[in-house]
Enzyme design. Structure first.
Site, PDB file in Angstrom:
ATOM      1  N   ASP A   1       1.107  -1.340  -0.208  1.00  0.00           N
ATOM      2  CA  ASP A   1      -0.411   0.060  -0.057  1.00  0.00           C
ATOM      3  C   ASP A   1       0.848   1.076  -0.289  1.00  0.00           C
ATOM      4  OD1 ASP A   1      -3.177   0.889   0.361  1.00  0.00           O
ATOM      5  OD2 ASP A   1      -2.345   2.213   1.697  1.00  0.00           O
TER       6      ASP A   1
ATOM      7  N   ASN B   1      -2.140  12.903  -5.019  1.00  0.00           N
ATOM      8  CA  ASN B   1      -3.726  13.242  -5.317  1.00  0.00           C
ATOM      9  C   ASN B   1      -3.452  14.868  -5.020  1.00  0.00           C
ATOM     10  OD1 ASN B   1      -3.778  10.559  -7.599  1.00  0.00           O
ATOM     11  ND2 ASN B   1      -5.203  10.236  -5.377  1.00  0.00           N
TER      12      ASN B   1
ATOM     13  N   ASP C   1      -2.387   8.704 -10.461  1.00  0.00           N
ATOM     14  CA  ASP C   1      -2.093   7.515 -12.063  1.00  0.00           C
ATOM     15  C   ASP C   1      -0.689   7.227 -12.284  1.00  0.00           C
ATOM     16  OD1 ASP C   1      -5.475   7.538 -11.156  1.00  0.00           O
ATOM     17  OD2 ASP C   1      -5.494   8.318 -13.790  1.00  0.00           O
TER      18      ASP C   1
ATOM     19  N   GLU D   1      -5.040   2.072  -4.552  1.00  0.00           N
ATOM     20  CA  GLU D   1      -3.747   1.563  -4.769  1.00  0.00           C
ATOM     21  C   GLU D   1      -2.405   1.004  -3.464  1.00  0.00           C
ATOM     22  OE1 GLU D   1      -4.336   4.887  -0.854  1.00  0.00           O
ATOM     23  OE2 GLU D   1      -5.609   4.146  -2.644  1.00  0.00           O
TER      24      GLU D   1
END
Length: 323
Positions: free
Chosen positions: A180, A188, A197, A223
């Site tokens: 993770d 973001n 992305d 993620e």
């Protein structure tokens, strides 16, 4: 009433064969052990699909159309049917003269004389390449994560369950790594979702270079990633996880004029008994992952049998240089 005009059935039959879109091949019924049956007749559809002329095909064996991707199990099934004098219908991938592959819906029937003896085989073949390509593309879309190109969650669960069953059957070790990103939301929020992305894509490419062909690498969440490692005990899986964790430090993401790095936390769990399934194995790996998050992030924790998840010592830059 006028008389019905007479016709030559041989001429009519030839016109049908010449104008059908299906491939028709007629072979001898002998020489199954010595190079294969001999081609005695092909229609124009054969030439159109394979690229071989009639003159090039006559006298050869249909085995001339086989290649590396032609399934040996399908070949064996066809041969068994021919030896038994039985009809068979199957799908097969063959090779044209220029080397490209094509798929056929293949229907082979034995032809018998008045005494009931098999004298020839007739193969009626329909080109299904377009359909197989569509089928394969639909399968790819159903099993692949659209962003990273890795297996998706559904595909991972399907294949991983089969691998666990195999490990259980043969008593082999098997481990899983769950991964993770640390503080991914900040990427973001600060750099935009396109940058997020790009980070996921770059990490997927990075992981591909670190796993074996037999390992199962997948994106199983936003993620979240997972690696299933067949025939791998926990200590080796933890070593791989630590190498990945450390090497990630050297990855720089460039997106929309921004440059940044990231870290990941990982949990490792090994298949431990014959009663454990995939969900239990992943749950223990996730518990180890959460422990890695709680103890400072950017680390690997291993779920021990019957014990709390333990963090392994991080690889220092000097120690990691050789591995």
């Amino acid at each position: 009433m006028p008389d019905t005009p007479l016709f030559d059935p041989v001429t009519l039959f030839k016109q049908i064969l010449d104008n059908t879109n299906d491939i028709v091949v007629i072979t001898s019924a002998h020489d199954l052990d010595c190079g294969g049956p001999t081609i005695l007749f092909v229609n124009p559809a054969f030439t159109e699909v394979t690229g071989y002329t009639e003159a090039e095909a006559i006298g050869m064996s249909p085995r001339m159309l086989r290649g590396p991707n032609t399934d040996p199990n399908t070949n064996a099934k066809i041969r068994t049917a021919l030896e038994a004098g039985q009809p068979i219908r199957t799908e097969i991938e063959n090779y044209a003269k220029d080397g490209h592959t094509y798929w056929l819906d293949l229907n082979i029937v034995p032809l018998r004389n008045d005494d009931g003896q098999i004298t020839h085989f007739a193969a009626i073949q329909r080109d299904i390449t377009a359909w197989k390509n569509l089928e394969q593309e639909l399968t790819r879309l159903a099993t692949t994560d659209a962003l990273t190109g890795l297996r998706n969650r559904r595909s991972f669960f399907d294949v991983a369950a089969a691998e666990i069953a195999r490990a259980r059957r043969y008593g082999e070790p098997l481990s899983v790594i769950t991964i993770d990103f640390d503080r991914f939301k900040l990427i973001n929020d600060k750099y935009g979702h396109a940058a997020g992305d790009a980070t996921l894509v770059r990490f997927a490419e990075f992981c591909r270079r670190h796993v074996r062909e037999a390992d199962l690498l997948a994106r199983i969440g936003g993620e979240e990633f997972a690696i299933l490692l067949p025939t791998t005990p926990a200590d080796q899986a933890a070593q791989l996880a630590e190498r990945i964790r450390h090497a990630v430090h050297e990855v720089t993401i460039l997106a929309d004029g921004h440059s940044f790095t990231f870290t990941v936390s990982m949990g490792v769990a090994a298949y431990r008994n014959h009663d454990e399934g995939l969900e239990a194995l992943l749950r223990r790996a996730d518990e180890a992952l959460y422990r890695a998050k709680e103890t400072g992030r950017d680390r690997v924790c291993v779920a021990e049998d019957g014990a709390p998840s333990a963090a392994i010592e991080p690889i220092e830059p000097e120690a990691a240089a050789g591995g």
